[in-house]
Write a protein that holds these residues in place. Structure first.
Motif, PDB file in Angstrom:
ATOM      1  N   LEU A 168       0.825  -1.204   0.000  1.00 24.37           N
ATOM      2  CA  LEU A 168       0.000   0.000   0.000  1.00 24.37           C
ATOM      3  C   LEU A 168       0.860   1.255   0.000  1.00 24.37           C
ATOM      4  CD1 LEU A 168      -2.791   1.357   0.221  1.00 24.37           C
ATOM      5  CD2 LEU A 168      -2.592   1.135   2.715  1.00 24.37           C
ATOM      6  N   TYR A 169       1.927   1.249   0.814  1.00 22.75           N
ATOM      7  CA  TYR A 169       2.804   2.414   0.905  1.00 22.75           C
ATOM      8  C   TYR A 169       3.617   2.595  -0.374  1.00 22.75           C
ATOM      9  CZ  TYR A 169       1.688   1.736   5.840  1.00 22.75           C
ATOM     10  OH  TYR A 169       1.028   1.559   7.012  1.00 22.75           O
ATOM     11  N   VAL A 170       4.150   1.466  -0.892  1.00 19.74           N
ATOM     12  CA  VAL A 170       4.995   1.546  -2.088  1.00 19.74           C
ATOM     13  C   VAL A 170       4.184   2.009  -3.293  1.00 19.74           C
ATOM     14  CG1 VAL A 170       6.422   0.217  -3.691  1.00 19.74           C
ATOM     15  CG2 VAL A 170       6.570  -0.229  -1.228  1.00 19.74           C
ATOM     16  N   TRP A 171       3.038   1.333  -3.515  1.00 21.00           N
ATOM     17  CA  TRP A 171       2.226   1.692  -4.670  1.00 21.00           C
ATOM     18  C   TRP A 171       1.664   3.108  -4.543  1.00 21.00           C
ATOM     19  CZ3 TRP A 171       2.812  -0.836  -8.905  1.00 21.00           C
ATOM     20  CH2 TRP A 171       3.140  -2.186  -8.880  1.00 21.00           C
ATOM     21  N   SER A 172       1.342   3.532  -3.312  1.00 17.55           N
ATOM     22  CA  SER A 172       0.837   4.886  -3.107  1.00 17.55           C
ATOM     23  C   SER A 172       1.898   5.921  -3.462  1.00 17.55           C
ATOM     24  CB  SER A 172       0.398   5.086  -1.653  1.00 17.55           C
ATOM     25  OG  SER A 172      -0.670   4.222  -1.322  1.00 17.55           O
ATOM     26  N   ALA A 173       3.153   5.646  -3.060  1.00 12.02           N
ATOM     27  CA  ALA A 173       4.249   6.576  -3.348  1.00 12.02           C
ATOM     28  C   ALA A 173       4.478   6.704  -4.848  1.00 12.02           C
ATOM     29  CB  ALA A 173       5.528   6.105  -2.650  1.00 12.02           C
ATOM     30  N   PHE A 174       4.510   5.538  -5.552  1.00 11.86           N
ATOM     31  CA  PHE A 174       4.723   5.578  -7.004  1.00 11.86           C
ATOM     32  C   PHE A 174       3.540   6.237  -7.711  1.00 11.86           C
ATOM     33  CE2 PHE A 174       8.219   2.798  -6.244  1.00 11.86           C
ATOM     34  CZ  PHE A 174       9.018   2.859  -7.380  1.00 11.86           C
ATOM     35  N   LEU A 175       2.331   5.922  -7.255  1.00 13.14           N
ATOM     36  CA  LEU A 175       1.146   6.506  -7.883  1.00 13.14           C
ATOM     37  C   LEU A 175       1.129   8.019  -7.721  1.00 13.14           C
ATOM     38  CD1 LEU A 175      -1.575   6.076  -9.296  1.00 13.14           C
ATOM     39  CD2 LEU A 175      -2.612   5.790  -7.038  1.00 13.14           C
ATOM     40  N   PHE A 176       1.476   8.492  -6.518  1.00 13.72           N
ATOM     41  CA  PHE A 176       1.497   9.938  -6.273  1.00 13.72           C
ATOM     42  C   PHE A 176       2.545  10.617  -7.147  1.00 13.72           C
ATOM     43  CE2 PHE A 176       3.164  13.640  -3.999  1.00 13.72           C
ATOM     44  CZ  PHE A 176       1.998  14.390  -3.871  1.00 13.72           C
ATOM     45  N   ALA A 177       3.745   9.996  -7.229  1.00 17.06           N
ATOM     46  CA  ALA A 177       4.831  10.591  -8.019  1.00 17.06           C
ATOM     47  C   ALA A 177       4.438  10.715  -9.487  1.00 17.06           C
ATOM     48  CB  ALA A 177       6.096   9.753  -7.873  1.00 17.06           C
ATOM     49  N   PHE A 178       3.882   9.629 -10.050  1.00 17.34           N
ATOM     50  CA  PHE A 178       3.513   9.661 -11.462  1.00 17.34           C
ATOM     51  C   PHE A 178       2.291  10.542 -11.704  1.00 17.34           C
ATOM     52  CE2 PHE A 178       6.142   5.810 -11.632  1.00 17.34           C
ATOM     53  CZ  PHE A 178       6.877   6.092 -12.776  1.00 17.34           C
ATOM     54  N   LEU A 179       1.403  10.642 -10.722  1.00 19.57           N
ATOM     55  CA  LEU A 179       0.241  11.516 -10.862  1.00 19.57           C
ATOM     56  C   LEU A 179       0.671  12.988 -10.922  1.00 19.57           C
ATOM     57  CD1 LEU A 179      -2.849  11.702 -10.973  1.00 19.57           C
ATOM     58  CD2 LEU A 179      -2.848  11.823  -8.470  1.00 19.57           C
ATOM     59  N   VAL A 180       1.601  13.364 -10.023  1.00 20.97           N
ATOM     60  CA  VAL A 180       2.116  14.738 -10.028  1.00 20.97           C
ATOM     61  C   VAL A 180       2.825  15.029 -11.346  1.00 20.97           C
ATOM     62  CG1 VAL A 180       3.765  16.316  -8.959  1.00 20.97           C
ATOM     63  CG2 VAL A 180       2.285  14.897  -7.524  1.00 20.97           C
ATOM     64  N   CYS A 181       3.622  14.066 -11.815  1.00 19.78           N
ATOM     65  CA  CYS A 181       4.323  14.252 -13.088  1.00 19.78           C
ATOM     66  C   CYS A 181       3.350  14.379 -14.250  1.00 19.78           C
ATOM     67  CB  CYS A 181       5.267  13.072 -13.337  1.00 19.78           C
ATOM     68  SG  CYS A 181       6.682  13.019 -12.223  1.00 19.78           S
ATOM     69  N   LEU A 182       2.277  13.601 -14.216  1.00 22.83           N
ATOM     70  CA  LEU A 182       1.279  13.675 -15.285  1.00 22.83           C
ATOM     71  C   LEU A 182       0.566  15.032 -15.271  1.00 22.83           C
ATOM     72  CD1 LEU A 182      -0.345  12.309 -17.549  1.00 22.83           C
ATOM     73  CD2 LEU A 182      -1.883  11.407 -15.778  1.00 22.83           C
ATOM     74  N   ILE A 183       0.210  15.492 -14.089  1.00 21.46           N
ATOM     75  CA  ILE A 183      -0.461  16.790 -13.972  1.00 21.46           C
ATOM     76  C   ILE A 183       0.447  17.911 -14.475  1.00 21.46           C
ATOM     77  CG2 ILE A 183      -1.357  18.490 -12.331  1.00 21.46           C
ATOM     78  CD1 ILE A 183      -2.358  16.134 -10.621  1.00 21.46           C
ATOM     79  N   LEU A 184       1.729  17.855 -14.078  1.00 21.09           N
ATOM     80  CA  LEU A 184       2.687  18.871 -14.530  1.00 21.09           C
ATOM     81  C   LEU A 184       2.820  18.856 -16.039  1.00 21.09           C
ATOM     82  CD1 LEU A 184       4.824  21.019 -13.914  1.00 21.09           C
ATOM     83  CD2 LEU A 184       6.482  19.153 -13.620  1.00 21.09           C
TER      84      LEU A 184
END
Length: 299
Positions: free
Chosen positions: A236-252
């Protein structure tokens, strides 16, 4: 040797055949065991308990023998399928060991006049049940695989020694339990009219064990694949961290792309307002030329 995936597919193919033959075989075995087989001249109808007690005992002993073999194989040679196999066998062996002890106690009351006696055969079977419990707890609750493998190996070796004690307990010590009536390599003292239902019930239990092993094995394979995503409880922690990172990158990326397209559009609109000479002069500049032709590339 078959990989877990190939064995998974193979067991899945034979599961339908096992389910088809199990129920008819069980019905025939129960008819022979409960109605057709003769009474014992001393024990009467209580002898019919033998048809569930004896096969259960054999399967409990056989399961631990296989568990010991695969545990040692896994410890010495790191055979990757061994861990899944002995995890699938252990609950089966435990269940039939429990059935053996309980049905033996039920049989003991009308035969010996007591549900329990601390003789060698009964005590060694009870010890086997505790070995099963320790073994299951070891691989279930010890997270480190190397430590779990070592402890399981120690338990299995001690359990294998106990199997020898169980086998020869009625010969070495004076016990209430009778000696073996069925001997594969020697003379069998049980009559054929009782041997047939006993063999049928053994076959039923073996087919049932094959079905349960199939289900357990498939469950373990699914659990292993699931653990890849769960990551030892931290998924949960690992996938959440990767998901957040890629989500921020996608938004940017989307915001930057939108701003770029808007500016390019505005630039082209302004260019359209210029005269032909101004446009020709402007297009000679490299930056202007790139801006005018880059919008299609960005899209």
């Amino acid at each position: 040797m078959l990989s877990p995936g190939k064995l998974f597919v193979f067991l899945n193919k034979i599961s339908k055949s096992i389910k088809v033959i199990l129920i008819p075989l069980l019905i025939v075995s129960l008819i022979f065991s409960l109605f057709i087989s003769p009474l014992d001249y001393i024990q009467g109808d209580t002898v019919r308990i033998m048809y569930v007690h004896v096969p259960s005992s054999w399967i409990a002993l056989a399961c631990f023998s296989f568990i010991g073999f695969f545990t040692i194989l896994n410890f010495l040679f790191k055979y990757k399928n061994a861990f899944v196999i002995y995890k699938s066998l252990a609950p089966i062996g435990f269940s039939f060991c429990l059935i053996s002890i309980v049905t033996g106690s039920i049989w003991g009351q009308p035969t010996w006049g007591t549900f329990w006696a601390w003789d060698a055969r009964l005590t060694s079977m009870l010890i086997l049940l505790f070995f099963y419990i320790l073994f299951i707890f070891s691989y279930k609750y010890i997270q480190d695989l190397n430590t779990s493998s070592k402890i399981c190996s120690i338990i299995s070796v001690l359990g294998l020694i106990n199997l020898i004690i169980i086998k020869y307990s009625v010969d070495i010590w004076s016990t209430l339990h009778q000696p073996s009536s069925v001997n594969v390599f020697g003379k069998t003292s049980i009559h054929n009219s009782m041997l047939l239902p006993l063999s049928l019930m053994l076959l039923v239990f073996l087919v049932y064990c094959a079905l349960i092993f199939l289900m357990k094995y498939r469950s373990e394979i699914i659990r292993m694949n699931l653990n890849i995503f769960l990551m030892g409880g931290y998924g949960l922690y690992v996938w959440s961290a990767f998901l957040f990172a890629f989500l921020v990158c996608l938004i940017l990326f989307l915001k930057t792309r939108k701003s770029l397209l808007k500016l390019e559009k505005d630039y082209k609109e302004e260019v359209k307002k210029l005269s032909a000479e101004q446009v020709e002069t402007l297009s000679k500049a490299k930056i202007s030329r790139d801006i005018l032709t880059s919008q299609s590339k960005v899209k």
